[in-house]
Write a protein that holds these residues in place. Structure first.
Motif, PDB file in Angstrom:
ATOM      1  N   SER A  55       2.971  27.470 -19.130  1.00 36.22           N
ATOM      2  CA  SER A  55       1.779  27.327 -19.967  1.00 36.22           C
ATOM      3  C   SER A  55       2.107  26.806 -21.354  1.00 36.22           C
ATOM      4  O   SER A  55       1.325  26.098 -21.968  1.00 36.22           O
ATOM      5  N   PHE A  56       3.277  27.175 -21.885  1.00 38.02           N
ATOM      6  CA  PHE A  56       3.674  26.759 -23.221  1.00 38.02           C
ATOM      7  C   PHE A  56       4.798  25.732 -23.130  1.00 38.02           C
ATOM      8  O   PHE A  56       5.900  25.963 -23.598  1.00 38.02           O
ATOM      9  N   ASP A  57       4.504  24.559 -22.544  1.00 40.42           N
ATOM     10  CA  ASP A  57       5.482  23.484 -22.491  1.00 40.42           C
ATOM     11  C   ASP A  57       5.878  23.139 -23.923  1.00 40.42           C
ATOM     12  O   ASP A  57       5.022  22.983 -24.800  1.00 40.42           O
ATOM     13  N   SER A  58       7.166  23.045 -24.167  1.00 37.17           N
ATOM     14  CA  SER A  58       7.583  22.832 -25.549  1.00 37.17           C
ATOM     15  C   SER A  58       8.934  22.143 -25.632  1.00 37.17           C
ATOM     16  O   SER A  58       9.687  22.080 -24.668  1.00 37.17           O
ATOM     17  N   SER A  59       9.180  21.614 -26.828  1.00 43.68           N
ATOM     18  CA  SER A  59      10.491  21.081 -27.181  1.00 43.68           C
ATOM     19  C   SER A  59      10.890  21.763 -28.477  1.00 43.68           C
ATOM     20  O   SER A  59      10.187  21.631 -29.491  1.00 43.68           O
ATOM     21  N   LYS A  60      11.997  22.510 -28.464  1.00 40.94           N
ATOM     22  CA  LYS A  60      12.356  23.347 -29.604  1.00 40.94           C
ATOM     23  C   LYS A  60      13.374  22.679 -30.524  1.00 40.94           C
ATOM     24  O   LYS A  60      14.152  23.354 -31.183  1.00 40.94           O
ATOM     25  N   SER A  61      13.335  21.345 -30.585  1.00 37.72           N
ATOM     26  CA  SER A  61      14.243  20.621 -31.470  1.00 37.72           C
ATOM     27  C   SER A  61      13.635  20.523 -32.870  1.00 37.72           C
ATOM     28  O   SER A  61      12.529  20.989 -33.111  1.00 37.72           O
ATOM     29  N   SER A  62      14.360  19.907 -33.803  1.00 41.20           N
ATOM     30  CA  SER A  62      13.849  19.771 -35.175  1.00 41.20           C
ATOM     31  C   SER A  62      12.618  18.879 -35.236  1.00 41.20           C
ATOM     32  O   SER A  62      11.814  18.968 -36.168  1.00 41.20           O
ATOM     33  N   ASN A  63      12.462  17.989 -34.264  1.00 38.47           N
ATOM     34  CA  ASN A  63      11.250  17.207 -34.103  1.00 38.47           C
ATOM     35  C   ASN A  63      10.682  17.552 -32.731  1.00 38.47           C
ATOM     36  O   ASN A  63      11.064  16.959 -31.722  1.00 38.47           O
ATOM     37  N   TYR A  65       7.517  20.114 -30.309  1.00 38.18           N
ATOM     38  CA  TYR A  65       6.110  20.403 -30.070  1.00 38.18           C
ATOM     39  C   TYR A  65       5.974  21.645 -29.191  1.00 38.18           C
ATOM     40  O   TYR A  65       6.923  22.078 -28.537  1.00 38.18           O
ATOM     41  N   THR A  66       4.761  22.200 -29.168  1.00 37.64           N
ATOM     42  CA  THR A  66       4.390  23.267 -28.248  1.00 37.64           C
ATOM     43  C   THR A  66       2.987  22.988 -27.732  1.00 37.64           C
ATOM     44  O   THR A  66       2.084  22.695 -28.522  1.00 37.64           O
ATOM     45  N   LYS A  67       2.820  23.082 -26.402  1.00 40.29           N
ATOM     46  CA  LYS A  67       1.503  22.929 -25.787  1.00 40.29           C
ATOM     47  C   LYS A  67       0.975  24.317 -25.444  1.00 40.29           C
ATOM     48  O   LYS A  67       1.607  25.064 -24.703  1.00 40.29           O
ATOM     49  N   LEU A  68      -0.171  24.664 -25.977  1.00 45.03           N
ATOM     50  CA  LEU A  68      -0.776  25.962 -25.705  1.00 45.03           C
ATOM     51  C   LEU A  68      -1.608  25.907 -24.426  1.00 45.03           C
ATOM     52  O   LEU A  68      -2.061  24.828 -24.019  1.00 45.03           O
ATOM     53  N   ILE A  73      -2.191  21.246 -28.943  1.00 45.26           N
ATOM     54  CA  ILE A  73      -0.794  20.853 -29.115  1.00 45.26           C
ATOM     55  C   ILE A  73      -0.411  20.989 -30.585  1.00 45.26           C
ATOM     56  O   ILE A  73      -1.119  20.484 -31.462  1.00 45.26           O
ATOM     57  N   LEU A  74       0.690  21.663 -30.850  1.00 41.22           N
ATOM     58  CA  LEU A  74       1.243  21.779 -32.201  1.00 41.22           C
ATOM     59  C   LEU A  74       2.541  20.992 -32.254  1.00 41.22           C
ATOM     60  O   LEU A  74       3.390  21.124 -31.362  1.00 41.22           O
ATOM     61  N   GLN A  75       2.718  20.166 -33.282  1.00 35.83           N
ATOM     62  CA  GLN A  75       3.936  19.358 -33.408  1.00 35.83           C
ATOM     63  C   GLN A  75       4.511  19.491 -34.812  1.00 35.83           C
ATOM     64  O   GLN A  75       3.791  19.765 -35.771  1.00 35.83           O
TER      65      GLN A  75
END
Length: 304
Positions: A55-63, A65-68, A73-75
């Motif tokens: 449900s919370f697809d995300s990329s936890k790098s310095s650039n 995002y997180t998909k709620l 979408i938060l970036q």
């Protein structure tokens, strides 16, 4: 016989099953996945983790995002504004599905100064234009920077061979000399896009523009060859100097127009007398440059 104060259930309220419900204790059924809305089932830690990961697809790098789960979408990201940069195109880590609601920028403590301001403009589902007045050679206010950013994006949209990144590149390299000459940001961006539309690389366009700006900003300091070359174009050095002081953009147009009228076979000689070894910067296309500059400036003026 019923005990005092104890409510006895009706026959249809008695559950003879061994499984727990909200109303009675019993055995709890477990599932390793969340697939529905059952009220008599509990899920395991594995099921919860799997659900959250999906449900919370995300990329936890310095650039990243997180998909709620609700689609929001938060970036976030980090960029390094170089000293004196006017604007910079920023691409989001991923594209928003329908609309970007807003962009907020903060500055690293090391980048703060009394003259530091940042403005976001032209944001879309894929990115935005970040403009800043860190060592701002154009001496623009925060509102003017935002307007310039919108004009650059507009030129990008309307010109097939020109993109905002290259225009910004050229402005960053020529803002200092252009400002000394008396040109405003929209005039510099229009001329930059004119050179770029003729197939010039940003570095070549910048060198040509700086050479042109520096010469016209110091006409009195030029040698006799330069002034004689002006005469061969039908121009007087003092007259051009006054014209540049009164209206830098108009004076520049006057110069390019006069150069365009010189016989093509003589243009390179005239340019060599004026610019020396930099005469090969293809100012011989002055007629096209002038025409394109006017068209680009007209486009830019549509954004106010």
């Amino acid at each position: 016989m019923a005990k005092p104060g104890v409510k006895e259930p009706n026959a249809n309220q008695i559950d003879d099953s061994i499984y727990a419900t909200e109303a009675k204790a019993g055995i709890t059924k477990l599932k390793n996945s969340i697939t529905g809305n059952a009220e008599d089932v509990a899920v395991t830690e594995k099921a919860v983790k799997s659900f959250l990961d999906e449900s919370f697809d995300s990329s936890k790098s310095s650039n990243g995002y997180t998909k709620l789960p609700n689609g929001l979408i938060l970036q976030w990201g980090i960029t390094d504004p170089q000293n004196g940069f006017i604007a910079k195109s920023i691409m989001f880590p991923i594209a928003f599905t329908s609309v970007c609601f807003g962009v907020w920028v903060t500055l690293d403590k090391s980048q703060l100064s009394a003259t530091t301001e940042t403005v976001v403009s032209g944001h879309s589902t894929t990115g935005f234009l970040l403009t800043a007045s860190v060592m701002n050679n154009l001496k623009l206010g925060i509102d003017e920077i935002a307007v310039l950013g919108d004009k650059i994006n507009y030129l990008d949209d309307k010109m097939s061979m020109v993109n905002a990144r290259d225009i910004i590149n050229v402005i960053g390299r020529t803002a200092g000399s252009g400002s000394i000459l008396g040109l405003k940001g929209d005039k510099i961006s229009a001329l930059a896009s004119s050179f770029l539309s003729l197939g010039k690389a940003p570095e070549v366009a910048s060198t040509a523009m700086n050479s042109l700006f520096n010469k016209l900003a110091n006409i009195d300091g030029q040698d006799e060859k330069f002034k004689e070359a002006l005469k061969s174009m039908g121009m007087d050095a003092n007259y051009l100097k006054v014209a540049m002081q009164r209206d830098a953009s108009g004076g520049l147009d006057m110069f390019l127009n006069a150069l365009a009228k010189v016989d093509k076979r003589a243009q390179m000689g005239v340019l060599t007398d004026m610019f020396g070894s930099q005469a090969d910067l293809n100012l011989t296309g002055s007629k096209r440059i002038l025409s394109q500059k006017r068209a680009n400036l007209a486009l830019a003026q549509m954004i106010v």
